[in-house]
Design an enzyme around this catalytic site. Structure first.
Site, PDB file in Angstrom:
ATOM      1  N   SER A  18       0.837  -1.213   0.000  1.00 51.94           N
ATOM      2  CA  SER A  18       0.000   0.000   0.000  1.00 51.94           C
ATOM      3  C   SER A  18       0.867   1.256   0.000  1.00 51.94           C
ATOM      4  O   SER A  18       2.033   1.222   0.411  1.00 51.94           O
ATOM      5  CB  SER A  18      -0.890  -0.003   1.250  1.00 51.94           C
ATOM      6  OG  SER A  18      -1.633   1.193   1.345  1.00 51.94           O
ATOM      7  N   LEU A  26       3.108   4.420   0.138  1.00 48.85           N
ATOM      8  CA  LEU A  26       4.480   4.751  -0.255  1.00 48.85           C
ATOM      9  C   LEU A  26       5.265   3.499  -0.649  1.00 48.85           C
ATOM     10  O   LEU A  26       6.007   3.504  -1.632  1.00 48.85           O
ATOM     11  CB  LEU A  26       5.194   5.474   0.896  1.00 48.85           C
ATOM     12  CG  LEU A  26       4.566   6.800   1.358  1.00 48.85           C
ATOM     13  CD1 LEU A  26       5.379   7.420   2.503  1.00 48.85           C
ATOM     14  CD2 LEU A  26       4.444   7.792   0.205  1.00 48.85           C
ATOM     15  N   ASP A  33       4.910 -10.003   9.444  1.00 49.95           N
ATOM     16  CA  ASP A  33       4.694  -9.030  10.518  1.00 49.95           C
ATOM     17  C   ASP A  33       6.081  -8.516  10.880  1.00 49.95           C
ATOM     18  O   ASP A  33       6.898  -9.253  11.442  1.00 49.95           O
ATOM     19  CB  ASP A  33       4.024  -9.700  11.719  1.00 49.95           C
ATOM     20  CG  ASP A  33       3.863  -8.748  12.897  1.00 49.95           C
ATOM     21  OD1 ASP A  33       4.347  -7.593  12.813  1.00 49.95           O
ATOM     22  OD2 ASP A  33       3.276  -9.161  13.909  1.00 49.95           O
ATOM     23  N   VAL A  34       6.359  -7.258  10.540  1.00 51.11           N
ATOM     24  CA  VAL A  34       7.720  -6.736  10.731  1.00 51.11           C
ATOM     25  C   VAL A  34       8.143  -6.728  12.201  1.00 51.11           C
ATOM     26  O   VAL A  34       9.340  -6.680  12.503  1.00 51.11           O
ATOM     27  CB  VAL A  34       7.896  -5.321  10.130  1.00 51.11           C
ATOM     28  CG1 VAL A  34       7.736  -5.342   8.627  1.00 51.11           C
ATOM     29  CG2 VAL A  34       6.963  -4.307  10.781  1.00 51.11           C
ATOM     30  N   CYS A  66       8.899   0.662   4.791  1.00 45.69           N
ATOM     31  CA  CYS A  66       7.748   1.585   4.775  1.00 45.69           C
ATOM     32  C   CYS A  66       6.614   1.113   5.672  1.00 45.69           C
ATOM     33  O   CYS A  66       5.640   1.853   5.850  1.00 45.69           O
ATOM     34  CB  CYS A  66       7.206   1.747   3.356  1.00 45.69           C
ATOM     35  SG  CYS A  66       8.312   2.625   2.247  1.00 45.69           S
ATOM     36  N   SER A  81       9.364  10.349   9.648  1.00 42.29           N
ATOM     37  CA  SER A  81       8.232  11.256   9.420  1.00 42.29           C
ATOM     38  C   SER A  81       8.655  12.621   9.950  1.00 42.29           C
ATOM     39  O   SER A  81       9.524  12.705  10.834  1.00 42.29           O
ATOM     40  CB  SER A  81       7.002  10.774  10.215  1.00 42.29           C
ATOM     41  OG  SER A  81       6.028  11.806  10.291  1.00 42.29           O
ATOM     42  N   TYR A 138       3.490   7.913  17.968  1.00 46.84           N
ATOM     43  CA  TYR A 138       3.960   7.951  16.576  1.00 46.84           C
ATOM     44  C   TYR A 138       5.241   8.777  16.469  1.00 46.84           C
ATOM     45  O   TYR A 138       6.225   8.358  15.848  1.00 46.84           O
ATOM     46  CB  TYR A 138       2.855   8.532  15.694  1.00 46.84           C
ATOM     47  CG  TYR A 138       3.161   8.516  14.222  1.00 46.84           C
ATOM     48  CD1 TYR A 138       3.151   7.328  13.496  1.00 46.84           C
ATOM     49  CD2 TYR A 138       3.451   9.698  13.534  1.00 46.84           C
ATOM     50  CE1 TYR A 138       3.410   7.313  12.138  1.00 46.84           C
ATOM     51  CE2 TYR A 138       3.718   9.696  12.178  1.00 46.84           C
ATOM     52  CZ  TYR A 138       3.694   8.498  11.482  1.00 46.84           C
ATOM     53  OH  TYR A 138       3.974   8.492  10.128  1.00 46.84           O
ATOM     54  N   LYS A 156       8.946   7.476  15.318  1.00 49.13           N
ATOM     55  CA  LYS A 156       9.631   8.023  14.143  1.00 49.13           C
ATOM     56  C   LYS A 156      10.918   8.748  14.543  1.00 49.13           C
ATOM     57  O   LYS A 156      11.889   8.771  13.779  1.00 49.13           O
ATOM     58  CB  LYS A 156       8.679   8.954  13.370  1.00 49.13           C
ATOM     59  CG  LYS A 156       7.480   8.218  12.775  1.00 49.13           C
ATOM     60  CD  LYS A 156       7.919   7.111  11.809  1.00 49.13           C
ATOM     61  CE  LYS A 156       6.746   6.488  11.083  1.00 49.13           C
ATOM     62  NZ  LYS A 156       7.165   5.472  10.100  1.00 49.13           N
ATOM     63  N   PHE A 205       1.656  12.986   2.603  1.00 57.63           N
ATOM     64  CA  PHE A 205       1.633  12.415   1.254  1.00 57.63           C
ATOM     65  C   PHE A 205       0.256  11.867   0.917  1.00 57.63           C
ATOM     66  O   PHE A 205      -0.466  11.381   1.792  1.00 57.63           O
ATOM     67  CB  PHE A 205       2.708  11.315   1.126  1.00 57.63           C
ATOM     68  CG  PHE A 205       4.043  11.884   0.759  1.00 57.63           C
ATOM     69  CD1 PHE A 205       4.732  12.693   1.641  1.00 57.63           C
ATOM     70  CD2 PHE A 205       4.585  11.661  -0.500  1.00 57.63           C
ATOM     71  CE1 PHE A 205       5.933  13.277   1.288  1.00 57.63           C
ATOM     72  CE2 PHE A 205       5.795  12.231  -0.852  1.00 57.63           C
ATOM     73  CZ  PHE A 205       6.474  13.041   0.031  1.00 57.63           C
TER      74      PHE A 205
END
Ligand code: NAD
Length: 255
Positions: free
Chosen positions: A16, A18, A58-59, A85, A148, A161, A165, A194
């Site tokens: 999905s 980026l 699953d990262v 990403c 980000s 978040y 990041k 984005f």
């Protein structure tokens, strides 16, 4: 690193937004792509369109990433490009309606966005470090992580978040130093706002409001512009250990 059809890439979050656009841009240049994502349906579909491979991943799970990289390498050979990403962005304030921030949610965001990025990056780096050098610089690979602008000025509701990041940004220099002897570069991109499915699903007036604070160009970033920076980072061996903002001069407001 010269981009050619002998090069393989893994892209997390490749189903999905980026990540999908990066996978598409790399495949268009002949690179063999593997999409690592939780979203099986979208991942399988795009991988088939690109002549690549999908690896359900699953990262945030070490074994899941090991299995995914084994599958990707069996199909495409050792990846020389690793683009991270995969990420999530739930919003929650530190204290809200008499409750402290759900600690499990905070941990989940850190676990996927920061630990997941390092999990994939470190396992990818191990594979790259055992591969032959590609050129006179003894370059073996490049890892590009997605931070980000919230790493620098997270908005209200972005404690988890922003912290995740910020951690991704902070990985760039120590990982680049750790991996220098192996000829592996580590970089991060800090996007502004984005036009990915996450954002284009918002009503037009919300998108217009988000775009109104972006100095120039006065619009949302195009995922293709993110992919262009990934390609520039791959090709330019002297870029290393840095996080680059890609944001039309945006500085996020408090809310
Ligand atoms: P998106 O939601 O379109 O794509 C994210 C992808 O990550 C999805 O396919 C999802 O299935 C996958 N994913 C989520 N958790 C996963 C996990 N545990 N394991 C494997 N895959 C997982 O989002 P996007 O807008 O393309 O964002 C991509 C990255 O860019 C994220 O890290 C996001 O934080 C970052 N980013 C986006 C923007 C923006 O404006 N879109 C701005 C700054 C940073």
């Amino acid at each position: 690193m010269e981009i050619n059809s002998n090069i393989a890439a893994v892209i997390t979050g490749g189903a999905s937004g980026l990540g999908a656009t990066v996978a598409t841009a790399l495949a268009a240049r002949g690179i063999k792509v593997a999409l690592l994502d939780m979203n099986v349906e979208a991942g399988e579909k795009l991988a088939a369109e690109l002549g690549g491979i999908f690896c359900q991943t699953d990262v945030s799970d070490a074994d899941s990433v090991t299995a995914a990289l084994e599958k990707a390498r069996a199909a495409n050979g050792q990846e020389r490009i690793c683009v991270n990403c995969a990420g999530i962005a739930p919003a929650a304030k530190t204290v809200s309606r008499g409750e402290a921030h759900d600690f499990a949610l905070f941990q989940k965001v850190i676990n996927i966005n920061l630990c997941g990025t390092f999990n994939v990056a470190s396992q990818s780096a191990l594979g790259m470090s055992n591969a032959d050098p590609l050129n006179d610089d003894n370059e073996r690979g490049v890892i590009i992580n997605t931070a980000s602008v919230a790493a620098f000025e997270g908005q209200m509701g972005q404690a988890a978040y922003g912290a995740s990041k910020g951690g991704v940004h902070a990985l760039s220099i120590p990982m680049a130093r750790d991996l220098a002897k192996s000829g592996i570069r580590v970089l991060a991109i800090a996007p502004g706002i984005f036009g990915t499915p996450m954002v284009t699903a918002f009503p037009q007036e919300v998108q217009d409001s988000l775009a109104s604070n972006i100095p120039f160009p006065n619009r949302l970033g195009a995922p293709e512009e993110f992919a262009k920076l990934v390609i520039a980072m791959v090709e330019n061996a002297y870029l290393n250990g840095e996080t680059i903002r890609l944001d039309g001069a945006t500085r996020m407001q408090a809310r």
